[in-house]
Scaffold this motif. Structure first.
Motif, PDB file in Angstrom:
ATOM      1  N   ILE A  93      55.555 -20.744  15.325  1.00 47.45           N
ATOM      2  CA  ILE A  93      55.123 -21.114  13.968  1.00 47.45           C
ATOM      3  C   ILE A  93      55.849 -22.370  13.497  1.00 47.45           C
ATOM      4  N   GLN A  94      57.158 -22.411  13.727  1.00 51.85           N
ATOM      5  CA  GLN A  94      57.944 -23.552  13.260  1.00 51.85           C
ATOM      6  C   GLN A  94      57.584 -24.837  13.989  1.00 51.85           C
ATOM      7  N   SER A  95      57.222 -24.732  15.259  1.00 54.45           N
ATOM      8  CA  SER A  95      56.968 -25.942  16.050  1.00 54.45           C
ATOM      9  C   SER A  95      55.563 -26.481  15.882  1.00 54.45           C
ATOM     10  N   SER A  96      54.660 -25.686  15.330  1.00 55.51           N
ATOM     11  CA  SER A  96      53.274 -26.131  15.222  1.00 55.51           C
ATOM     12  C   SER A  96      53.086 -27.081  14.044  1.00 55.51           C
ATOM     13  N   LYS A  97      52.477 -28.224  14.314  1.00 59.02           N
ATOM     14  CA  LYS A  97      52.255 -29.219  13.268  1.00 59.02           C
ATOM     15  C   LYS A  97      51.173 -28.796  12.291  1.00 59.02           C
ATOM     16  N   PHE A  98      50.219 -27.989  12.764  1.00 62.73           N
ATOM     17  CA  PHE A  98      49.072 -27.694  11.908  1.00 62.73           C
ATOM     18  C   PHE A  98      49.360 -26.631  10.865  1.00 62.73           C
ATOM     19  N   ILE A  99      50.515 -25.980  10.928  1.00 63.43           N
ATOM     20  CA  ILE A  99      50.895 -25.005   9.907  1.00 63.43           C
ATOM     21  C   ILE A  99      51.846 -25.688   8.922  1.00 63.43           C
ATOM     22  N   THR A 100      51.524 -25.665   7.659  1.00 69.28           N
ATOM     23  CA  THR A 100      52.337 -26.343   6.653  1.00 69.28           C
ATOM     24  C   THR A 100      53.696 -25.674   6.498  1.00 69.28           C
ATOM     25  N   GLU A 101      54.643 -26.404   5.885  1.00 70.15           N
ATOM     26  CA  GLU A 101      55.978 -25.852   5.641  1.00 70.15           C
ATOM     27  C   GLU A 101      55.881 -24.574   4.807  1.00 70.15           C
ATOM     28  N   LYS A 102      55.049 -24.627   3.777  1.00 74.14           N
ATOM     29  CA  LYS A 102      54.903 -23.473   2.881  1.00 74.14           C
ATOM     30  C   LYS A 102      54.357 -22.268   3.631  1.00 74.14           C
ATOM     31  N   LYS A 103      53.312 -22.486   4.427  1.00 67.18           N
ATOM     32  CA  LYS A 103      52.708 -21.383   5.154  1.00 67.18           C
ATOM     33  C   LYS A 103      53.648 -20.869   6.240  1.00 67.18           C
ATOM     34  N   SER A 104      54.414 -21.759   6.843  1.00 66.89           N
ATOM     35  CA  SER A 104      55.391 -21.338   7.846  1.00 66.89           C
ATOM     36  C   SER A 104      56.379 -20.344   7.250  1.00 66.89           C
ATOM     37  N   SER A 105      56.898 -20.674   6.078  1.00 64.69           N
ATOM     38  CA  SER A 105      57.863 -19.795   5.406  1.00 64.69           C
ATOM     39  C   SER A 105      57.235 -18.449   5.057  1.00 64.69           C
ATOM     40  N   GLU A 106      55.966 -18.476   4.598  1.00 61.15           N
ATOM     41  CA  GLU A 106      55.281 -17.229   4.237  1.00 61.15           C
ATOM     42  C   GLU A 106      55.067 -16.336   5.459  1.00 61.15           C
ATOM     43  N   LEU A 107      54.639 -16.938   6.567  1.00 62.87           N
ATOM     44  CA  LEU A 107      54.379 -16.161   7.785  1.00 62.87           C
ATOM     45  C   LEU A 107      55.668 -15.575   8.355  1.00 62.87           C
ATOM     46  N   ILE A 108      56.728 -16.372   8.342  1.00 60.08           N
ATOM     47  CA  ILE A 108      58.002 -15.893   8.886  1.00 60.08           C
ATOM     48  C   ILE A 108      58.555 -14.754   8.023  1.00 60.08           C
ATOM     49  N   LYS A 109      58.401 -14.873   6.715  1.00 56.30           N
ATOM     50  CA  LYS A 109      58.847 -13.801   5.823  1.00 56.30           C
ATOM     51  C   LYS A 109      58.114 -12.494   6.143  1.00 56.30           C
ATOM     52  N   LYS A 110      56.815 -12.586   6.432  1.00 52.56           N
ATOM     53  CA  LYS A 110      56.044 -11.391   6.787  1.00 52.56           C
ATOM     54  C   LYS A 110      56.500 -10.815   8.119  1.00 52.56           C
ATOM     55  N   LEU A 111      56.797 -11.694   9.065  1.00 53.83           N
ATOM     56  CA  LEU A 111      57.212 -11.234  10.388  1.00 53.83           C
ATOM     57  C   LEU A 111      58.558 -10.512  10.348  1.00 53.83           C
ATOM     58  N   THR A 112      59.457 -10.960   9.466  1.00 55.79           N
ATOM     59  CA  THR A 112      60.767 -10.307   9.387  1.00 55.79           C
ATOM     60  C   THR A 112      60.654  -8.867   8.894  1.00 55.79           C
ATOM     61  N   GLY A 113      59.510  -8.507   8.311  1.00 53.32           N
ATOM     62  CA  GLY A 113      59.299  -7.134   7.862  1.00 53.32           C
ATOM     63  C   GLY A 113      59.120  -6.150   9.003  1.00 53.32           C
ATOM     64  N   PHE A 114      58.997  -6.660  10.230  1.00 46.14           N
ATOM     65  CA  PHE A 114      58.810  -5.783  11.381  1.00 46.14           C
ATOM     66  C   PHE A 114      60.130  -5.294  11.972  1.00 46.14           C
ATOM     67  N   VAL A 115      61.250  -5.827  11.487  1.00 45.58           N
ATOM     68  CA  VAL A 115      62.551  -5.432  12.036  1.00 45.58           C
ATOM     69  C   VAL A 115      63.478  -4.995  10.914  1.00 45.58           C
ATOM     70  N   SER A 116      64.670  -4.558  11.278  1.00 47.55           N
ATOM     71  CA  SER A 116      65.630  -4.098  10.279  1.00 47.55           C
ATOM     72  C   SER A 116      66.145  -5.268   9.454  1.00 47.55           C
ATOM     73  N   ASP A 117      66.789  -4.945   8.333  1.00 49.69           N
ATOM     74  CA  ASP A 117      67.346  -5.984   7.470  1.00 49.69           C
ATOM     75  C   ASP A 117      68.372  -6.835   8.220  1.00 49.69           C
ATOM     76  N   PHE A 118      69.139  -6.183   9.090  1.00 49.99           N
ATOM     77  CA  PHE A 118      70.179  -6.895   9.839  1.00 49.99           C
ATOM     78  C   PHE A 118      69.549  -7.867  10.827  1.00 49.99           C
ATOM     79  N   GLU A 119      68.525  -7.422  11.548  1.00 46.91           N
ATOM     80  CA  GLU A 119      67.845  -8.285  12.510  1.00 46.91           C
ATOM     81  C   GLU A 119      67.101  -9.408  11.795  1.00 46.91           C
TER      82      GLU A 119
END
Length: 328
Positions: A93-119
Motif C-alpha cells: 500500500i505504501q509503495s503504490s503511487k496510485f493510492i493517495t496518502e490519505k487513502k493509504s493511512s485509512e487502509l493501514i488503519k483498517k489492516l491493523t485491526g486484524f492484530v493485537s494492539d501490541f502488534e
C-alpha cells in the motif's frame, strides 16, 4: 454476583479482549481477563469463562491456554491475518503511487485491526510514509470500480484521458473521449493500468488508471476477445518498458556475463542464453516494444551490453548515442 449491563455481549467482549490484548508474546491470566470484562460492565465467574473459552474454540478461534510457572495464561494464537502477512500488505500500500496518502493511512488503519494492539503498534512504527510521490486523484477508487464493472458486464467504455501541462494542471489529451474494450487491470512499475483493446487501431493498449476520468459504461459488447485468448500479462509488462508502448520487435542483445541477473530480472528466466566467441560474454533474443525507454535502459548499462540485431534497432541506438555525444 450481580450481572453487568452488557452481559448479553459477554462472548463478544471476551473475543475482543483476547484478539486485541493478546498475541504469542502477550498473555492474560484469568483474573486479568475478568478485570478487562468488568471494564466494559460484564461480570463473569471462572466456571462460565471456561465454558466461554471452549465456545470460542468451537467457533474456530485459536484460543490457547498454557501454564507458565504457577499461573495459567490465555492468548489468541493464529488470527485472520498474521503480522508477516500484514507487513507485506502495508508495504504494498505504501509503495503504490496510485493510492493517495490519505487513502493509504485509512487502509493501514483498517489492516491493523486484524492484530493485537501490541502488534498494531509495532506495525505502525515499521511503516512510515517515506514521502514518495503519490497520486492526488482521490476519484481513482471509483474509477477502478467502474472499470471492474465494465469488465464483469462485458461492456465497452468511454473515458477522458488526461495529461499534465506546464502549469501543473491535468488536461484532456484530446477533446473526444477514448472508446475501448476493457479486459484487465494490471499493477506494474508502481502504477495501475487498464489493459484494453482499441478497435480503431486494432491493437491492445494500456492506460494509466489515475489519469482516467469520467468513465461511461456503454451498451456495446466488448471487442477483441481473440487478442486476449492467449494473452500473457507478465510478458506484456516485460515487453513494454515502464509501460511505454512501441513497435514490437525481437532484439538480440550481447552482454557481459556479470550482468546476467539484470536480464533475468527484466525478461524472466524463460529467455534462451547462448555463449559467444567473446570470453565472458553471452547473447539472448528478447521481445520488446521498441521505445526510447528501452534504448535508455540499454544505455544505462554502459559497456556491459550491446544491441547486435536487428540492423534497424542497431542504427537507431547508434544514432541516439551519437546525438547525445554531439551535445557535449
Amino acid at each position: 454476583m450481580p450481572k453487568g449491563s452488557n452481559q448479553k455481549l459477554k462472548l463478544y467482549y471476551l473475543y475482543k479482549i483476547l484478539h486485541d490484548k493478546t498475541d504469542d508474546n502477550h498473555k492474560l491470566t484469568m483474573p486479568e481477563i475478568q478485570e478487562h470484562l468488568e471494564a466494559v460492565d460484564v461480570t463473569a465467574d471462572r466456571k462460565s469463562l471456561y465454558d466461554d473459552l471452549n465456545a470460542l474454540r468451537e467457533l474456530g478461534f485459536d484460543v490457547i491456554g498454557e501454564k507458565d510457572g504457577r499461573n495459567f495464561y490465555y492468548h489468541m494464537g493464529s488470527k485472520e491475518l498474521e503480522i508477516a502477512e500484514l507487513k507485506l500488505l502495508v508495504d504494498a500500500i505504501q509503495s503504490s503511487k496510485f493510492i493517495t496518502e490519505k487513502k493509504s493511512s485509512e487502509l493501514i488503519k483498517k489492516l491493523t485491526g486484524f492484530v493485537s494492539d501490541f502488534e498494531a503498534s509495532g506495525l505502525k512504527r515499521q511503516v512510515v510514509v517515506q514521502g514518495r510521490i503519490k497520486t492526488m486523484n482521490e476519484s481513482i477508487y471509483y474509477t477502478v470500480d467502474e472499470l471492474h464493472s465494465a469488465i464483469s458486464y462485458n461492456k465497452m467504455i468511454k473515458f477522458d484521458y488526461l495529461k499534465w501541462n506546464l502549469k501543473k494542471e491535468m488536461v484532456k489529451r484530446k477533446d473526444e473521449k477514448y472508446e475501448v474494450s476493457p479486459w484487465a487491470l494490471s499493477w506494474d512499475d508502481e502504477n495501475y493500468y487498464l489493459i484494453a483493446y482499441d478497435a480503431e487501431a486494432d491493437k491492445i493498449k494500456h492506460y494509466r488508471v489515475d489519469k482516467i476520468r469520467n468513465v461511461e459504461i456503454l451498451e456495446s459488447k466488448r471487442q477483441g476477445k481473440e487478442h486476449f485468448q492467449n494473452f500473457d500479462m507478465a510478458a506484456y509488462a516485460r515487453m513494454n518498458f515502464g509501460m511505454f508502448g512501441g513497435k514490437e520487435v525481437k532484439v538480440k542483445l550481447r552482454f557481459s556475463n556479470d550482468i546476467v541477473g539484470v536480464l533475468l530480472d527484466r525478461f524472466g528466466k524463460d529467455i534462451t542464453i547462448r555463449p559467444t566467441n567473446e570470453e565472458d560474454w553471452s547473447e539472448a533474443n528478447v521481445d520488446v516494444a521498441l521505445s526510447d525507454q528501452f534504448l535508455g535502459w540499454v544505455f544505462s548499462l554502459g559497456t556491459n551490453i550491446k544491441i547486435v540485431g536487428p540492423e534497424e534497432v542497431v542504427q537507431r541506438f547508434t544514432s541516439d548515442i551519437n546525438a547525445i555525444k554531439g551535445m557535449y
